[in-house]
Write a protein that holds these residues in place. Sequence first.
Motif, PDB file in Angstrom:
ATOM      1  N   PRO A 209       0.824  -1.219   0.000  1.00  0.00           N
ATOM      2  CA  PRO A 209       0.000   0.000   0.000  1.00  0.00           C
ATOM      3  C   PRO A 209       0.858   1.270   0.000  1.00  0.00           C
ATOM      4  N   VAL A 210       0.432   2.251  -0.794  1.00  0.00           N
ATOM      5  CA  VAL A 210       1.093   3.569  -0.823  1.00  0.00           C
ATOM      6  C   VAL A 210       0.016   4.657  -0.795  1.00  0.00           C
TER       7      VAL A 210
ATOM      8  N   GLY B 207      -3.739  -3.614  -1.247  1.00  0.00           N
ATOM      9  CA  GLY B 207      -4.997  -3.378  -0.533  1.00  0.00           C
ATOM     10  C   GLY B 207      -6.135  -2.927  -1.431  1.00  0.00           C
ATOM     11  N   ALA B 208      -6.051  -3.259  -2.729  1.00  0.00           N
ATOM     12  CA  ALA B 208      -7.081  -2.824  -3.674  1.00  0.00           C
ATOM     13  C   ALA B 208      -8.337  -3.676  -3.566  1.00  0.00           C
ATOM     14  N   CYS B 209      -9.464  -3.062  -3.875  1.00  0.00           N
ATOM     15  CA  CYS B 209     -10.707  -3.804  -4.050  1.00  0.00           C
ATOM     16  C   CYS B 209     -10.715  -4.315  -5.489  1.00  0.00           C
ATOM     17  N   ILE B 210     -10.684  -5.632  -5.655  1.00  0.00           N
ATOM     18  CA  ILE B 210     -10.569  -6.218  -6.994  1.00  0.00           C
ATOM     19  C   ILE B 210     -11.921  -6.737  -7.473  1.00  0.00           C
TER      20      ILE B 210
ATOM     21  N   ALA C 114      -8.530  -8.854   1.222  1.00  0.00           N
ATOM     22  CA  ALA C 114      -7.647  -9.437   0.198  1.00  0.00           C
ATOM     23  C   ALA C 114      -6.177  -9.300   0.616  1.00  0.00           C
ATOM     24  N   TYR C 115      -5.856  -8.161   1.211  1.00  0.00           N
ATOM     25  CA  TYR C 115      -4.482  -7.897   1.668  1.00  0.00           C
ATOM     26  C   TYR C 115      -4.076  -8.910   2.742  1.00  0.00           C
ATOM     27  N   THR C 116      -4.965  -9.147   3.688  1.00  0.00           N
ATOM     28  CA  THR C 116      -4.703 -10.118   4.757  1.00  0.00           C
ATOM     29  C   THR C 116      -4.490 -11.507   4.178  1.00  0.00           C
TER      30      THR C 116
ATOM     31  N   ALA D   1     -15.666  -1.148  -0.565  1.00  0.00           N
ATOM     32  CA  ALA D   1     -14.445  -1.343  -1.356  1.00  0.00           C
ATOM     33  C   ALA D   1     -13.222  -1.449  -0.438  1.00  0.00           C
ATOM     34  N   LYS D   2     -13.177  -0.599   0.579  1.00  0.00           N
ATOM     35  CA  LYS D   2     -12.046  -0.599   1.520  1.00  0.00           C
ATOM     36  C   LYS D   2     -11.995  -1.921   2.302  1.00  0.00           C
ATOM     37  N   ALA D   3     -13.156  -2.400   2.744  1.00  0.00           N
ATOM     38  CA  ALA D   3     -13.219  -3.645   3.526  1.00  0.00           C
ATOM     39  C   ALA D   3     -12.765  -4.845   2.689  1.00  0.00           C
TER      40      ALA D   3
END
Length: 368
Positions: free
Chosen positions: A182-183, A286-289, A335-337, A328-330
């Motif tokens: 993430p950036v 951390g994107a919502c895909i 996905a990141y986890t 989207a954030k959730a």
Amino acid sequence: MSNRKLNIAFFGSSLVSAYWNGAATYYRGIVRALSERGHNVTFYEPDAYDRQQNRDMPDPDWAEVVVYEATEAAVYQCLEQAAEADMVVKASGVGVFDELLEREVLKLQTEERLVVFWDVDAPATLDRVHHDPKDPFLELIPQYDLILTYGGGEPVVNAYEALGAKKCVPIYNALDTATHFPVEPEPRFACDLAFLGNRLPDREARVEEFFLKPAALQPESSFLIGGSGWGDKQMPDNVKYVGHVYTKDHNAFNCTPKAVLNISRESMARYGFSPATRVFEAAGAGACIITDYWEGIDFFFEPGQEILVARSGAEVAAILAELTEEKAKAIGEAAYTKVLSAHTYSHRAEQLETLLYTKIKQGKEALV
């Protein structure tokens, strides 16, 4: 099990340039992770397709890069050097002298040296040989010690083994945590839905369906497309084209939009179990895909919780219409986890190492 550290000679398209070279980040992730486990990789790549003029990284300290002229003499010189390795890898799609390399690397095979074919586009290779019984690669398949693939699951394994492969194992692409993370968002990539991919014949119709059609159906939403070759493509007014996106900008490209879209190439969707590298890269940021449907998605991410799945362009538009910033954030965080816990290149390198040591112990006792 042997814990010997291996010297690996790797013939691929390019490690140092992602220009017209979608496999670059896959190679980087695997090679870096192998280096971290103590193995030495020499990566041989041709000076072709303006890749050296469009490098996006210097020679790394975790691999030796040998750039050779796109001539037959230079290829043979590299093969001579590769004879010092414990294992020689010929990847698919080097781009120059592929047939020569596929044939000649097998001459380096000994009781002490594994020779491996690593197919980074197995669906395309399998389609090609199935349609051409005279394809010279067909008779070479059974001669390799091992066929590794970028994906494809059981359909690809079964297809390769039916063609006589001794053993075929998918080493799925994954997240390289050293390069994708993430950036801060970047305004030039701000939009509701972004897609990144080069214009390729077996991708274009699916981009029209899953990206351009939703853009036409959602005129009030903003869309962004990156990648080489789309400059003269007719697109709706709410689509912005940003050209080739260098890997240093991939994190911002994935972090900034409300959602990013994954579109499989037609052949990969047909075989299934072939998540694009960019799915893991986007998850690592951390994107919502939102992804087109392909068999095996739930092997990697949980649909609805860690990834959103659409079977048509209309479904992409419907998902987008209901997607709040909070949702989207959730999904991006979930996905990141998941990707950190199960799908990094460290996980893949450990799998590969176990496989190689088993193979060495079974049939190449001199290495143990």
